[in-house]
Design a protein around this motif. Structure first.
Motif, PDB file in Angstrom:
ATOM      1  N   CYS A 294       0.857  -1.190   0.000  1.00 37.06           N
ATOM      2  CA  CYS A 294       0.000   0.000   0.000  1.00 37.06           C
ATOM      3  C   CYS A 294       0.891   1.236   0.000  1.00 37.06           C
ATOM      4  O   CYS A 294       1.891   1.277   0.714  1.00 37.06           O
ATOM      5  CB  CYS A 294      -0.886   0.050   1.252  1.00 37.06           C
ATOM      6  N   LYS A 295       0.512   2.231  -0.748  1.00 34.21           N
ATOM      7  CA  LYS A 295       1.278   3.471  -0.769  1.00 34.21           C
ATOM      8  C   LYS A 295       0.599   4.601   0.005  1.00 34.21           C
ATOM      9  O   LYS A 295       1.132   5.702   0.089  1.00 34.21           O
ATOM     10  CB  LYS A 295       1.533   3.922  -2.209  1.00 34.21           C
ATOM     11  N   GLU A 296      -0.579   4.323   0.593  1.00 33.19           N
ATOM     12  CA  GLU A 296      -1.275   5.361   1.334  1.00 33.19           C
ATOM     13  C   GLU A 296      -0.829   5.374   2.798  1.00 33.19           C
ATOM     14  O   GLU A 296      -0.444   4.353   3.371  1.00 33.19           O
ATOM     15  CB  GLU A 296      -2.794   5.155   1.287  1.00 33.19           C
ATOM     16  N   ALA A 297      -0.905   6.544   3.387  1.00 32.02           N
ATOM     17  CA  ALA A 297      -0.724   6.715   4.826  1.00 32.02           C
ATOM     18  C   ALA A 297      -1.714   7.774   5.280  1.00 32.02           C
ATOM     19  O   ALA A 297      -2.115   8.657   4.496  1.00 32.02           O
ATOM     20  CB  ALA A 297       0.699   7.125   5.159  1.00 32.02           C
TER      21      ALA A 297
ATOM     22  N   ARG B  17       0.069   9.286  12.857  1.00 36.05           N
ATOM     23  CA  ARG B  17       0.150   8.857  11.453  1.00 36.05           C
ATOM     24  C   ARG B  17       0.291   7.354  11.389  1.00 36.05           C
ATOM     25  O   ARG B  17       1.121   6.766  12.086  1.00 36.05           O
ATOM     26  CB  ARG B  17       1.369   9.524  10.786  1.00 36.05           C
ATOM     27  N   LEU B  18      -0.525   6.703  10.555  1.00 36.48           N
ATOM     28  CA  LEU B  18      -0.465   5.257  10.370  1.00 36.48           C
ATOM     29  C   LEU B  18      -0.443   4.933   8.883  1.00 36.48           C
ATOM     30  O   LEU B  18      -1.180   5.534   8.097  1.00 36.48           O
ATOM     31  CB  LEU B  18      -1.673   4.569  11.023  1.00 36.48           C
TER      32      LEU B  18
ATOM     33  N   GLU C 169      -2.112  10.716   2.560  1.00 39.02           N
ATOM     34  CA  GLU C 169      -0.880  11.042   1.864  1.00 39.02           C
ATOM     35  C   GLU C 169      -0.375   9.823   1.118  1.00 39.02           C
ATOM     36  O   GLU C 169      -0.719   8.682   1.456  1.00 39.02           O
ATOM     37  CB  GLU C 169       0.202  11.498   2.852  1.00 39.02           C
ATOM     38  N   VAL C 170       0.468  10.071   0.122  1.00 44.26           N
ATOM     39  CA  VAL C 170       1.155   8.971  -0.547  1.00 44.26           C
ATOM     40  C   VAL C 170       2.381   8.598   0.272  1.00 44.26           C
ATOM     41  O   VAL C 170       3.152   9.464   0.690  1.00 44.26           O
ATOM     42  CB  VAL C 170       1.575   9.362  -1.974  1.00 44.26           C
ATOM     43  N   GLU C 171       2.549   7.329   0.546  1.00 42.87           N
ATOM     44  CA  GLU C 171       3.703   6.824   1.292  1.00 42.87           C
ATOM     45  C   GLU C 171       4.777   6.431   0.278  1.00 42.87           C
ATOM     46  O   GLU C 171       4.810   5.308  -0.224  1.00 42.87           O
ATOM     47  CB  GLU C 171       3.302   5.613   2.145  1.00 42.87           C
TER      48      GLU C 171
END
Length: 533
Positions: A141-144, A201-202, A279-281
């Motif tokens: 996954c690239k989301e955070a 933040r996770l 956000e994009v991780e």
């Protein structure tokens, strides 16, 4: 197929919980944490892989910190889970009480999804508790998500005490057993019924493993110093719900299920979402492919405790067919980093030596000229060996001058590049206070510091600098992030002793393991995206 060629089938996350642990404390309950051990490439000796956080005053911990492991179908991957009662701020396990352990194969956990077993005996006590390991495949996954919650009217659970609420987030398990595993806990906000918990933040992987419709359960507890926290109540939501942001739909009644059937009961307060940001991780690979350059600077310990370089028992001793331990460390790290530096420029320095003019230097160029650079790992090693012929080993072991010199250079040239400082040393730091101060100052810069301890000295003090659990502090200042990784050279030797040819790969893996996360963490803290300068 050798050690470096194996390709994992998948990566899995292991979530740990325990029940009915031994109570090793007299005035309160145990403060448990779990240590994961894995066998090395020889399949025999166990080596520490990672640790959970410590949970205060409980015999039934559900750890938030999970373990991620590469899973190989064709391998027997032996694991050992050891539970300890934390009795000291020191990392060395001899300062903590052993509460029991359990061994199994990773394949057993993968095949069963949930593995529950008794912990082994401790000091003739057989009923030492139960450990449960839950397994889930990690989905890329690239989301955070950054989120913030506030509570309202969370009234005290006791007649003569005020509320100190904290929030715990759990996610549903994948095997549909209606169980949840803890993934995050806030600190308690003391003495209030209207807590404003700090934002946190996770990653999407940690929060829901990419499934935005996965049920999340939010438990609100009233913190007690005894560890007997009382539950105000709970509410459920999904990531898809939270993505709506701070709307009326995201004001949640906190429900105590034990009271829900009463006609006079409505709720135990409310919790509202006041901020939610997606956000994009960006990954390490994203930054590398965006043009990030990673540069290596090496600092070599030339103190007397290394022994006469002409004698075979010296840590600097080498022959035409045998590297010194220092050279092994430099070669292992340099051979990896060189591929991320298009200029192939390495900076070589030394410390703790008496120079040809009789002065003692704690930061000098290995080239013995004004130009500290070399253009290959081989040239860097040659400079190191030639330097040994020109200086005298002296002392003491001071790290701060080297760290401050690199930090000063980086501050003057913040060009979007990243710098790794490899310090190879054989002894205990003599300027620990100054070194801590230098690290805290450098923690806001694009720098990672890797310390490789060679020889058989007691390196326990080094763990103070490798602050995986608590951020390093100095003079009232706190490090922005953890930038130090310490690796004992001899542990890598032990791991490779039954598998000839794997030593350099093992050393490089251990030394560089934390660097990608340190790089992405720095870029994220500065709002730098791949390709930006």
């Amino acid at each position: 197929m050798n050690y470096t060629d194996d390709i994992p089938v998948s990566r899995v996350e292991l979530q740990i919980s325990c029940n009915k642990l031994l109570n090793m404390d007299f005035a309160s309950y145990s403060d448990p944490f779990c240590v994961l051990y894995m066998t090395g490439p020889d399949g025999n000796a166990f080596h520490e892989k990672a640790r959970t956080e410590t949970i205060k005053d409980t015999l039934n911990p559900s750890f938030v910190t999970s373990f991620e492991i590469d899973y190989y179908f064709e391998k027997i991957q032996r694991l050992r889970f050891a539970v300890y009662d934390s009795d000291s701020s020191k990392r060395d396990l001899e300062y903590h009480d052993f509460l029991g352990d359990m061994e199994c194969n990773l394949s057993e956990i993968v095949s069963q999804t949930v593995l529950t077993r008794p912990l082994g005996p401790v000091k003739n006590k057989t009923n030492t508790g139960i450990i449960t390991v839950r397994c889930e495949e990690v989905i890329a996954c690239k989301e955070a998500f950054t989120m913030e919650f506030h509570g309202r009217d969370l009234n005290s659970k006791g007649l003569f005490s005020s509320s100190s609420p904290f929030l715990e987030i759990t996610k549903s398990t994948v095997n549909e057993d209606e169980q949840h595993v803890a993934i995050y806990r806030t600190e308690p906000v003391k003495n209030t019924s209207k807590p404003s918990w700090p934002s946190f933040r996770l990653k999407a992987q940690k929060l829901c493993n990419g499934d935005f419709d996965r049920p999340l359960k939010f438990n609100i507890y009233n913190w007690k110093s005894s560890g007997k926290h009382s539950l105000f109540g709970s509410f459920t939501a999904t990531v898809r719900d939270l993505k709506r942001g701070p709307t009326t739909d995201n004001i949640f009644p906190v429900i105590d299920e034990k009271k829900a059937h009463k006609k006079s009961y409505s709720n135990s307060g409310t919790v509202c979402l006041v901020n939610f940001r997606e956000e994009v991780e960006y990954s390490f690979i994203d930054f590398i492919q965006g043009g990030l350059q990673v540069h290596l600077s090496v600092a070599v310990d030339f103190t007397q405790s290394n022994g006469d370089p002409a004698q075979s028992d010296s840590l600097h001793y080498h022959t035409s067919t045998r590297h010194s331990q220092y050279a092994y460390a430099i070669e292992a790290v340099g051979s990896i980093i060189q591929d991320y530096d298009s200029q192939k420029q390495f900076i070589g320095t030394g410390f703790g030596a008496k120079m040809p003019d009789g002065t003692v230097s704690h930061c000098f160029n290995l080239s013995m000229t004004s130009d500290p650079t070399s253009h290959s790992v081989g040239q860097l090693l040659q400079q190191y060996y030639e330097c040994l012929m020109k200086i005298k080993l002296y002392g003491p072991t001071n790290f701060a001058p080297t760290i401050n010199a690199l930090a000063s250079s980086v501050r003057q040239n913040l060009n979007g590049h990243y710098y790794i400082l490899l310090i190879v040393t054989d002894g205990v730091i003599t300027d620990m206070a100054q070194t801590k101060s230098a690290i805290v100052s450098a923690s806001g810069l694009p720098i990672s510091i890797i310390i490789v301890g060679v020889g058989s000295a007691n390196f326990s003090a080094m763990n103070e600098l490798d602050s995986d659990d608590v951020k390093l502090t100095s003079g009232g200042r706190t490090a922005e992030r953890d930038i130090v990784q310490f690796v004992p050279f001899r542990e890598c030797q032990i791991q490779s002793q039954n598998c000839p040819g794997t030593f350099k790969a093992i050393l490089a893996k251990e030394v560089l393991a934390e660097v990608p996360e340190q790089i992405t963490g720095y870029m994220r803290s500065r709002g730098i995206k791949p390709g930006q300068r």
